[in-house]
Design a protein around this motif. Structure first.
Motif, short mmCIF file in Angstrom:
data_model
loop_
_atom_site.label_atom_id
_atom_site.label_comp_id
_atom_site.label_asym_id
_atom_site.label_seq_id
_atom_site.Cartn_x
_atom_site.Cartn_y
_atom_site.Cartn_z
N MET A 109 9.86 -9.99 16.34
CA MET A 109 9.61 -10.00 14.71
C MET A 109 8.28 -10.27 14.50
SD MET A 109 11.74 -8.14 13.19
CE MET A 109 13.35 -7.59 13.13
N PRO A 110 7.58 -9.81 13.35
CA PRO A 110 6.18 -10.18 13.14
C PRO A 110 6.11 -11.89 12.53
CG PRO A 110 6.70 -8.81 11.53
CD PRO A 110 7.91 -8.92 12.48
N VAL A 111 5.18 -12.56 12.68
CA VAL A 111 5.07 -13.76 11.82
C VAL A 111 4.26 -13.48 10.53
CG1 VAL A 111 4.68 -15.11 13.82
CG2 VAL A 111 2.74 -14.16 12.88
N TRP A 112 4.13 -14.45 9.64
CA TRP A 112 3.55 -14.27 8.27
C TRP A 112 2.30 -13.48 8.38
CZ3 TRP A 112 6.65 -13.97 4.50
CH2 TRP A 112 7.82 -14.74 4.45
N GLN A 113 1.36 -13.84 9.22
CA GLN A 113 0.20 -13.28 9.16
C GLN A 113 0.13 -12.10 9.70
OE1 GLN A 113 1.04 -16.29 10.87
NE2 GLN A 113 -0.08 -17.74 9.66
N GLU A 114 1.09 -11.57 10.48
CA GLU A 114 0.93 -10.12 10.81
C GLU A 114 1.64 -9.22 9.70
OE1 GLU A 114 1.65 -10.72 15.57
OE2 GLU A 114 3.40 -10.83 14.23
N LEU A 115 2.61 -9.76 8.94
CA LEU A 115 3.46 -9.17 8.04
C LEU A 115 2.63 -9.03 6.70
CD1 LEU A 115 6.45 -7.90 8.08
CD2 LEU A 115 7.16 -10.16 7.22
N THR A 116 1.90 -9.92 6.54
CA THR A 116 0.86 -9.78 5.31
C THR A 116 -0.18 -8.87 5.67
OG1 THR A 116 -0.19 -11.63 5.99
CG2 THR A 116 1.46 -12.22 4.27
N ALA A 117 -0.65 -8.98 6.91
CA ALA A 117 -2.05 -7.99 7.09
C ALA A 117 -1.28 -6.34 7.24
CB ALA A 117 -2.47 -8.13 8.45
N ILE A 118 -0.02 -6.34 7.83
CA ILE A 118 0.51 -4.85 7.77
C ILE A 118 0.79 -4.26 6.30
CG2 ILE A 118 2.39 -3.62 8.48
CD1 ILE A 118 2.61 -5.41 10.98
N THR A 119 1.50 -5.14 5.58
CA THR A 119 1.96 -4.80 4.50
C THR A 119 0.84 -4.72 3.08
OG1 THR A 119 2.82 -6.66 3.62
CG2 THR A 119 4.18 -5.14 4.98
N GLY A 120 0.10 -5.69 3.19
CA GLY A 120 -0.98 -6.13 2.04
C GLY A 120 -0.35 -6.77 1.16
N LYS A 121 0.75 -7.46 1.26
CA LYS A 121 1.58 -8.14 0.32
C LYS A 121 1.44 -9.66 0.31
CE LYS A 121 3.68 -4.35 -1.45
NZ LYS A 121 3.41 -3.86 -2.68
N HIS A 122 1.32 -10.29 -0.76
CA HIS A 122 1.43 -11.93 -0.60
C HIS A 122 2.85 -12.33 -0.01
CE1 HIS A 122 -2.45 -12.07 -2.88
NE2 HIS A 122 -1.90 -11.01 -3.48
N ARG A 123 2.76 -13.65 0.45
CA ARG A 123 4.00 -13.97 1.03
C ARG A 123 5.08 -14.38 -0.02
NH1 ARG A 123 4.09 -19.57 4.85
NH2 ARG A 123 6.07 -19.68 4.83
N ALA A 124 4.93 -14.66 -1.23
CA ALA A 124 5.82 -14.89 -2.11
C ALA A 124 6.59 -13.41 -2.40
CB ALA A 124 5.26 -15.27 -3.52
N ASP A 125 5.72 -12.20 -2.69
CA ASP A 125 6.43 -10.99 -2.65
C ASP A 125 7.36 -10.58 -1.34
OD1 ASP A 125 5.02 -10.76 -5.05
OD2 ASP A 125 3.40 -9.57 -4.11
N LEU A 126 6.68 -10.86 -0.16
CA LEU A 126 7.55 -10.49 0.96
C LEU A 126 8.62 -11.35 1.02
CD1 LEU A 126 4.72 -10.23 3.64
CD2 LEU A 126 6.13 -8.51 2.72
N THR A 127 8.71 -12.64 0.71
CA THR A 127 9.92 -13.40 0.62
C THR A 127 11.04 -13.06 -0.40
OG1 THR A 127 8.67 -15.62 1.24
CG2 THR A 127 10.62 -15.78 0.21
N ARG A 128 10.41 -12.44 -1.60
CA ARG A 128 11.44 -11.98 -2.66
C ARG A 128 12.02 -10.60 -2.14
NH1 ARG A 128 8.87 -13.08 -6.60
NH2 ARG A 128 7.30 -11.51 -6.47
N THR A 129 11.30 -9.76 -1.42
CA THR A 129 12.03 -8.49 -0.82
C THR A 129 12.77 -8.81 0.37
OG1 THR A 129 9.83 -7.38 -1.46
CG2 THR A 129 11.39 -6.27 0.08
#
Length: 95
Positions: free
Chosen positions: A23-43
């Motif tokens: 699974m991706p780490v935060w840096q990879e996930l934010t780079a792939i999706t273009g979303k902020h960490r707070a938005d990703l956490t909520r989703t």
């Protein structure tokens, strides 16, 4: 039924795991999706509430376990379901 952001993130997680076997780490996930960490956490929390993922240790997304990698199909209304039995064959056999 999933919202657009939930469906996209679920597919990102599924495809990332299929390609990298982790699974991706935060840096990879934010780079792939273009979303902020707070938005990703909520989703991610929404996906967990709907039982698409299990996220026990919430400090990093690399601990996520996928339960389902795609959106569940909704049941069709009764008028669209295929019926079993001889009720449908009479159209073709009795003329």
């Amino acid at each position: 039924m999933l919202e657009d952001a939930e469906r996209k993130l679920l597919r990102v997680l599924f495809n990332f795991f299929a390609k990298n076997r982790r699974m991706p780490v935060w840096q990879e996930l934010t780079a792939i999706t273009g979303k902020h960490r707070a938005d990703l956490t909520r989703t991610l929390l929404s996906l967990e509430r709907q039982q698409y993922i299990v996220w026990a240790r919430r400090e990093s997304p690399h601990t996520i376990l996928l339960i389902e990698g795609w959106e569940r199909r909704e049941r069709l209304p009764a008028r669209h379901r295929a019926t079993s039995g001889s009720a449908d064959i009479s159209y073709w056999t009795q003329y």
